[in-house]
Design a protein around this motif. Sequence first.
Motif, PDB file in Angstrom:
ATOM      1  N   LYS A 107      57.364  29.325  49.919  1.00 36.41           N
ATOM      2  CA  LYS A 107      56.411  29.705  50.632  1.00 36.41           C
ATOM      3  C   LYS A 107      55.438  30.354  49.495  1.00 36.41           C
ATOM      4  O   LYS A 107      55.517  31.314  49.151  1.00 36.41           O
ATOM      5  CB  LYS A 107      56.884  30.719  51.624  1.00 36.41           C
ATOM      6  N   THR A 108      54.139  29.646  49.691  1.00 41.66           N
ATOM      7  CA  THR A 108      53.170  29.989  48.582  1.00 41.66           C
ATOM      8  C   THR A 108      51.861  30.553  49.092  1.00 41.66           C
ATOM      9  O   THR A 108      51.223  29.986  50.253  1.00 41.66           O
ATOM     10  CB  THR A 108      53.172  28.724  47.706  1.00 41.66           C
ATOM     11  N   ALA A 109      51.410  31.419  48.721  1.00 45.69           N
ATOM     12  CA  ALA A 109      49.735  31.481  48.792  1.00 45.69           C
ATOM     13  C   ALA A 109      48.981  31.607  47.735  1.00 45.69           C
ATOM     14  O   ALA A 109      49.379  31.936  46.395  1.00 45.69           O
ATOM     15  CB  ALA A 109      49.776  32.916  49.476  1.00 45.69           C
ATOM     16  N   ILE A 110      47.642  31.188  47.812  1.00 46.17           N
ATOM     17  CA  ILE A 110      46.801  31.165  46.413  1.00 46.17           C
ATOM     18  C   ILE A 110      45.270  31.903  46.974  1.00 46.17           C
ATOM     19  O   ILE A 110      45.201  31.954  47.942  1.00 46.17           O
ATOM     20  CB  ILE A 110      46.414  29.858  46.101  1.00 46.17           C
TER      21      ILE A 110
ATOM     22  N   ARG B 284      38.947  38.628  46.719  1.00 46.36           N
ATOM     23  CA  ARG B 284      39.505  39.367  45.587  1.00 46.36           C
ATOM     24  C   ARG B 284      41.016  39.643  45.615  1.00 46.36           C
ATOM     25  O   ARG B 284      41.112  40.351  46.547  1.00 46.36           O
ATOM     26  CB  ARG B 284      38.806  40.112  44.965  1.00 46.36           C
ATOM     27  N   GLY B 285      41.984  39.379  44.867  1.00 48.66           N
ATOM     28  CA  GLY B 285      43.274  39.667  44.938  1.00 48.66           C
ATOM     29  C   GLY B 285      43.481  40.772  43.795  1.00 48.66           C
ATOM     30  O   GLY B 285      43.231  40.829  42.672  1.00 48.66           O
ATOM     31  N   THR B 286      44.093  41.880  44.416  1.00 48.24           N
ATOM     32  CA  THR B 286      44.458  43.108  43.774  1.00 48.24           C
ATOM     33  C   THR B 286      45.893  43.471  43.905  1.00 48.24           C
ATOM     34  O   THR B 286      46.292  43.327  44.946  1.00 48.24           O
ATOM     35  CB  THR B 286      43.453  44.173  44.146  1.00 48.24           C
ATOM     36  N   ILE B 287      46.646  43.359  42.702  1.00 49.78           N
ATOM     37  CA  ILE B 287      47.942  43.942  42.883  1.00 49.78           C
ATOM     38  C   ILE B 287      48.127  45.381  43.202  1.00 49.78           C
ATOM     39  O   ILE B 287      47.108  46.097  42.684  1.00 49.78           O
ATOM     40  CB  ILE B 287      48.848  43.863  41.426  1.00 49.78           C
ATOM     41  N   ALA B 288      48.661  45.721  44.334  1.00 51.22           N
ATOM     42  CA  ALA B 288      48.772  47.019  45.035  1.00 51.22           C
ATOM     43  C   ALA B 288      50.246  47.629  44.775  1.00 51.22           C
ATOM     44  O   ALA B 288      50.732  47.882  45.784  1.00 51.22           O
ATOM     45  CB  ALA B 288      48.257  46.898  46.365  1.00 51.22           C
ATOM     46  N   GLY B 289      50.801  47.427  43.479  1.00 53.11           N
ATOM     47  CA  GLY B 289      52.112  47.988  43.492  1.00 53.11           C
ATOM     48  C   GLY B 289      53.190  46.696  43.622  1.00 53.11           C
ATOM     49  O   GLY B 289      52.665  45.572  43.761  1.00 53.11           O
ATOM     50  N   ALA B 290      54.581  46.707  43.131  1.00 53.21           N
ATOM     51  CA  ALA B 290      55.473  45.987  43.166  1.00 53.21           C
ATOM     52  C   ALA B 290      55.518  45.257  44.404  1.00 53.21           C
ATOM     53  O   ALA B 290      55.588  45.441  45.493  1.00 53.21           O
ATOM     54  CB  ALA B 290      56.846  46.493  42.819  1.00 53.21           C
ATOM     55  N   GLY B 291      55.379  43.592  44.197  1.00 56.08           N
ATOM     56  CA  GLY B 291      55.432  42.717  45.420  1.00 56.08           C
ATOM     57  C   GLY B 291      54.284  42.899  46.591  1.00 56.08           C
ATOM     58  O   GLY B 291      54.568  42.255  47.606  1.00 56.08           O
ATOM     59  N   LYS B 292      53.277  43.443  46.128  1.00 53.71           N
ATOM     60  CA  LYS B 292      51.951  43.492  47.141  1.00 53.71           C
ATOM     61  C   LYS B 292      50.871  43.400  46.263  1.00 53.71           C
ATOM     62  O   LYS B 292      50.331  43.399  45.139  1.00 53.71           O
ATOM     63  CB  LYS B 292      51.942  45.077  47.437  1.00 53.71           C
ATOM     64  N   VAL B 293      50.034  42.262  47.143  1.00 53.40           N
ATOM     65  CA  VAL B 293      48.577  41.829  46.663  1.00 53.40           C
ATOM     66  C   VAL B 293      47.825  41.989  47.771  1.00 53.40           C
ATOM     67  O   VAL B 293      48.189  41.591  48.920  1.00 53.40           O
ATOM     68  CB  VAL B 293      48.543  40.404  46.352  1.00 53.40           C
ATOM     69  N   THR B 294      46.631  43.012  47.524  1.00 56.08           N
ATOM     70  CA  THR B 294      45.760  42.919  48.785  1.00 56.08           C
ATOM     71  C   THR B 294      44.358  42.137  48.585  1.00 56.08           C
ATOM     72  O   THR B 294      44.055  41.711  47.162  1.00 56.08           O
ATOM     73  CB  THR B 294      45.038  44.354  48.647  1.00 56.08           C
ATOM     74  N   VAL B 295      44.199  41.356  49.433  1.00 53.37           N
ATOM     75  CA  VAL B 295      42.961  40.282  49.392  1.00 53.37           C
ATOM     76  C   VAL B 295      41.793  41.265  50.133  1.00 53.37           C
ATOM     77  O   VAL B 295      41.938  41.246  51.214  1.00 53.37           O
ATOM     78  CB  VAL B 295      43.423  39.260  50.091  1.00 53.37           C
TER      79      VAL B 295
ATOM     80  N   THR C 180      47.015  42.604  53.411  1.00 54.49           N
ATOM     81  CA  THR C 180      48.068  42.729  52.321  1.00 54.49           C
ATOM     82  C   THR C 180      49.069  41.716  52.456  1.00 54.49           C
ATOM     83  O   THR C 180      49.714  41.823  53.486  1.00 54.49           O
ATOM     84  CB  THR C 180      48.552  44.107  52.532  1.00 54.49           C
ATOM     85  N   LEU C 181      49.311  41.016  51.355  1.00 57.33           N
ATOM     86  CA  LEU C 181      50.185  40.058  51.134  1.00 57.33           C
ATOM     87  C   LEU C 181      51.709  40.651  50.432  1.00 57.33           C
ATOM     88  O   LEU C 181      51.456  41.320  49.621  1.00 57.33           O
ATOM     89  CB  LEU C 181      49.873  38.697  50.414  1.00 57.33           C
ATOM     90  N   THR C 182      52.756  40.282  50.986  1.00 57.26           N
ATOM     91  CA  THR C 182      53.927  40.810  50.158  1.00 57.26           C
ATOM     92  C   THR C 182      54.418  39.435  49.395  1.00 57.26           C
ATOM     93  O   THR C 182      54.351  38.418  49.936  1.00 57.26           O
ATOM     94  CB  THR C 182      55.019  41.270  50.979  1.00 57.26           C
ATOM     95  N   ALA C 183      55.137  39.752  48.409  1.00 51.91           N
ATOM     96  CA  ALA C 183      55.452  38.521  47.431  1.00 51.91           C
ATOM     97  C   ALA C 183      56.560  38.926  46.651  1.00 51.91           C
ATOM     98  O   ALA C 183      56.859  39.831  46.008  1.00 51.91           O
ATOM     99  CB  ALA C 183      54.210  38.501  46.440  1.00 51.91           C
TER     100      ALA C 183
END
Length: 469
Positions: free
Chosen positions: A31-34, A117-128, A137-140
């Motif tokens: 399951k993928t996001a770009i 803009r994607g920003t890593i916001a700690g382990a397993g988190k990307v804020t768009v 906020t995406l979890t990954a």
Amino acid sequence: MADDLNFDVVIIGGGPGGYNAAIRAGQLGLKTAIVEMRGVLGGTCLNVGCMPSKALLHASELFEATTHEFASIGIEVPAPKLNLVQMMKAKQDSVTALTKGVEFLMKKNKVQYFVGRGTIAGAGKVTVSGNDGSTQTLTAKNIVIATGSEPTPLPGVDIDQKSVVDSTGALSLPAVPKSLVVVGAGIIGLELGSVWRRLGAQVTVVEFLDRITPGMDTEVATAFRKALEKQGIAFKLGTKVTSAKTGGKGVDLTLEPAAGGAQEKLNADVVLVAIGRRPFTKGLGLETVGVSTDARGFIPTSHFKTAAPGVWAIGDVITGPMLAHKAEEDAVACIELIAGKAGHVDYNLVPSVVYTAPEVAWVGQTEEQLKAAGVQYKTGKFPFTANSRAKINHETEGFVKFLADAKTDKVLGVHMMGPQVGEMIGEACVLMAFGGASEDVARTCHPHPTRSEAVRQAAMGVENWTMQA
Ligand code: FAD
Ligand code: NAI
């Protein structure tokens, strides 16, 4: 958190690294996001790199052929008139079609595309931070950084994208400059310098080193420089630019010998700064997962793994050649590793191509690298002047060179300058991927009449039985 924002893989950056990673992840059922902030997929390559530059190289090559070659083969046409607006429109139409194609591939492979803009916001988190002002906020389980690169600035020279441009500005000049000074005799400088020379600019290339195209086999680079000089490109080697002042009459540059010495002035309508690219990690939030960059700004990785668990990096933002097909290789290997498969890239087999006329293409080791490593090697060479297809097409400049291990005959490097050699280097890549010998090519039937016969004849040369020269 809404379930639909939980992903196996979140990829930051939609260039050849990012979009190929997304496709492979989709294919493997992840399951993928770009996330891409440009507003368009395709990255540097499709939008302001490989593709628009090749569009202008193609169009300008035809323009020059019409002017200088048609009459000699019996095609008489009136002197061609340049319609730069239409040339730029055709370039943009092709780019748009390609970026739409990438968007289609995301849908086809069930990849969710986030514009922002994607920003890593700690382990397993990307804020768009969405281009529309929204925040999500995406979890990954896995984050793949594919944020690419940007032009390296030259101290003392400000880019205004009008008189002093980087590659992006040089792909969209509104008029042909009378004079163009290119700073840096690398691939961008020579490709885009060729475009504007063909369209009518007087081009001077200022290069810090005493040679052009570092990384290219020296014998080929010397022949390449002579070919470009014959076309009218002037070179100032061993020279650095120390300042650029834009005034009423173009740009005044101050030059100095690289080793220091007397200054020299040079004026140009437009200056293109093309002294390399640097990794882009601005605003990425690396610090939130304890990842730092090296002294040159690259993200350190081992098999695409960064120092943070579950955070991977590929493409221009990690070390290795800054090429679209290298980013693609990284992408596939990285995703296969994430999926528990055996991803691997052999960086010795990443080919390079300069899309000028003649083209230059190579894969594997140069003679200088083999000498430095103390490897005993044999050489086979064949000139395009002796290749029937090249002769018929009046494209005889250049040669093919094979470098093979002196004892085992294993091919260690293949170097070519000539017509469309970029299309021919793939044969050498496959050969070398299978650990092939020069004899394997020398004893393989090649179609006649094609330029590929020059590859076979050069391979024959390793064992001294070239037949057609
Ligand atoms: P990029 O293509 O740079 O893509 C990165 C993307 O990430 C960008 O679109 C950027 O907007 C996005 N991004 C960055 N940060 C964020 C963030 N925080 N959130 C969301 N998105 C973000 N290579 C070749 O192989 N052949 C060629 O002929 C060739 N010609 C070139 C000509 C020119 C003029 C230039 C400049 C380059 C050329 N290259 C060529 C090099 C090629 O373009 C790069 O090697 C390739 O694009 C690298 O791919 P990438 O995916 O690593 O990065
Ligand atoms: P480059 O690294 O190819 O060449 C830069 C050149 O500038 C070198 O020759 C270097 O010695 C010179 N230089 C550095 N500092 C200088 C200074 N202060 N003054 C004068 N000269 C200086 O970089 P380029 O051409 O900017 O391209 C960037 C990247 O884009 C390349 O690494 C290449 O991989 C990629 N690219 C690939 C293409 C292709 O595959 N056909 C086409 C265009 C770009």
